[in-house]
Design an enzyme around this catalytic site. Sequence first.
Site, PDB file in Angstrom:
ATOM      1  N   ASN A 189      48.524  57.840  46.218  1.00 39.87           N
ATOM      2  CA  ASN A 189      49.075  56.242  46.403  1.00 39.87           C
ATOM      3  C   ASN A 189      49.942  56.148  45.041  1.00 39.87           C
ATOM      4  O   ASN A 189      49.619  55.908  43.831  1.00 39.87           O
ATOM      5  CB  ASN A 189      48.100  55.157  46.350  1.00 39.87           C
ATOM      6  CG  ASN A 189      48.658  53.806  46.394  1.00 39.87           C
ATOM      7  OD1 ASN A 189      49.803  53.528  46.068  1.00 39.87           O
ATOM      8  ND2 ASN A 189      47.803  52.850  46.601  1.00 39.87           N
ATOM      9  N   HIS A 211      53.693  52.495  53.590  1.00 41.89           N
ATOM     10  CA  HIS A 211      53.031  52.912  52.304  1.00 41.89           C
ATOM     11  C   HIS A 211      51.925  53.776  52.127  1.00 41.89           C
ATOM     12  O   HIS A 211      50.965  53.653  53.259  1.00 41.89           O
ATOM     13  CB  HIS A 211      52.723  51.396  51.792  1.00 41.89           C
ATOM     14  CG  HIS A 211      51.826  51.498  50.470  1.00 41.89           C
ATOM     15  ND1 HIS A 211      52.337  52.461  49.414  1.00 41.89           N
ATOM     16  CD2 HIS A 211      50.660  51.113  50.100  1.00 41.89           C
ATOM     17  CE1 HIS A 211      51.243  52.280  48.395  1.00 41.89           C
ATOM     18  NE2 HIS A 211      50.328  51.525  48.880  1.00 41.89           N
ATOM     19  N   CYS A 265      52.424  47.392  45.265  1.00 45.37           N
ATOM     20  CA  CYS A 265      52.649  48.559  46.460  1.00 45.37           C
ATOM     21  C   CYS A 265      53.645  48.073  47.413  1.00 45.37           C
ATOM     22  O   CYS A 265      54.403  48.963  47.994  1.00 45.37           O
ATOM     23  CB  CYS A 265      51.384  48.887  47.082  1.00 45.37           C
ATOM     24  SG  CYS A 265      50.174  49.593  45.931  1.00 45.37           S
TER      25      CYS A 265
END
Length: 324
Positions: free
Chosen positions: A281, A251, A114
């Site tokens: 996500n 993020h 990520c």
Amino acid sequence: MTRRAIITGTGHYLPERVVENSWFEDKLDTSDEWIRARTGIERRHFAAEGQTTSDLGIQAARAALEKAGLQPDDIDGIVLATSTPDFTFPAAATMVQSGLGMTRGFAFDIQAVCAGFVFALANADAMIRSGQAERILVIGAETFSRIMDWTDRSTCVLFGDGAGAVVLEAREGKGDNSDRGILACDLNSDGKYRELLYVDGGVSTTGTAGQLRMQGNLVFRHSVEKLAKTAHAALDKAGLTPDEVDWLVPHQANLRIISATAQKMGLPMEKVVLTVADHGNTSAASIPLALSVADGEGRFKPGDVLVTEAIGGGLSWGSAVLRW
């Protein structure tokens, strides 16, 4: 004078298939209300059968090039962040390069889960600062739907597919924090936390792609602490304070993590770019997706200070400070 890497174009692409939270209700012991309350996610996009990570990356790259007013052969290189490449090799970036019809330059992948886009941005910035390149496409692209355990309600409801891209171009600056472009980056990792977030497969272990595993409570605690710390570190390097930040572009993992991190930084939510509700996500794609969406809405003004930060498996985490 100092060479700076500035963003001159943003773009993103989301697969056509939209999956609402309700889709999970007849498959798992979960509900739309449960997912929204714990994550802030309402829907996400899933890639179609046969649609690959590089396919998504190509579309996002085209959009960023159009925004920058450039052609593929104006670009010196591609740095693509992904944990879900089309193949073990070659790099998905080379397939994006081919798909764009780009006949020159370099293309390679970066894998920091990520946090991948922040790591890719830092590497591209260094290449531009050193004079190795004038223009670089930095892309985050993921198809996390391909590595989900669809029986695990704690993970499979969180992730989506998508891609985002930015064009970085060299410009001359004065060498202080009034310059446009990337002002500072901060990168970190600590392998002892591997088992908190990982995929249980790989070429040299099981010979399979594997599925995502996560200890959510521990990841949450590490995320809030480490994201705020890395953002402060990058701001210190840039000679700036949180009071001077116009936008936090985090993020997009979980609304609770984003809110807690903003609070630790002393930033109101009005200064935070949020796309997690609509995208879920998307791992390395989440920051460039958010940048592109906010840019398309005209939210960033010339001279605005932006902070991006992310944490992912490894654990790997980092941040970047830039002036729009």
